[in-house]
Design an enzyme around this catalytic site. Sequence first.
Site, PDB file in Angstrom:
ATOM      1  CE1 TYR A  96      -4.261   1.314  -0.093  1.00 41.07           C
ATOM      2  CE2 TYR A  96      -3.548   2.663   1.740  1.00 41.07           C
ATOM      3  CZ  TYR A  96      -4.466   2.374   0.759  1.00 41.07           C
ATOM      4  OH  TYR A  96      -5.587   3.149   0.621  1.00 41.07           O
ATOM      5  CD  GLU A 142      -2.247   5.577  -6.324  1.00 43.17           C
ATOM      6  OE1 GLU A 142      -2.405   6.305  -5.319  1.00 43.17           O
ATOM      7  OE2 GLU A 142      -3.041   4.685  -6.635  1.00 43.17           O
TER       8      GLU A 142
END
Length: 103
Positions: free
Chosen positions: A23, A30
């Site tokens: 994560y 991103e």
Amino acid sequence: VLGPGNIPAKLTWLRYNLFIPLYPLGMLAELGVMRKALPYLEHSGLHAFTFALPGTADATLTTNYHTFIKHLSMVYPLVWFPMYLHMWKQRAGKMKKLKAKKA
């Protein structure tokens, strides 16, 4: 056949533990993509858009995609962290159930 009541314990363990490194890595990836895209977005002037402000008749806020992504990348970690903590809480509950199931 796998179904809601018969998921293997190892698969459940993987699901609730692999997010720990993946994560944050995904969030960093991103952010990296957002940062790499900024020069292109600034040069192209891509996707100018307008928001109608609620509670007003004609007031709008106009911005472009470059500005939006620039500001989003600044607040993204602040939004991401509570979601990460929520996943830790879900993990704690699931691991407790998994441990009790083994015993």
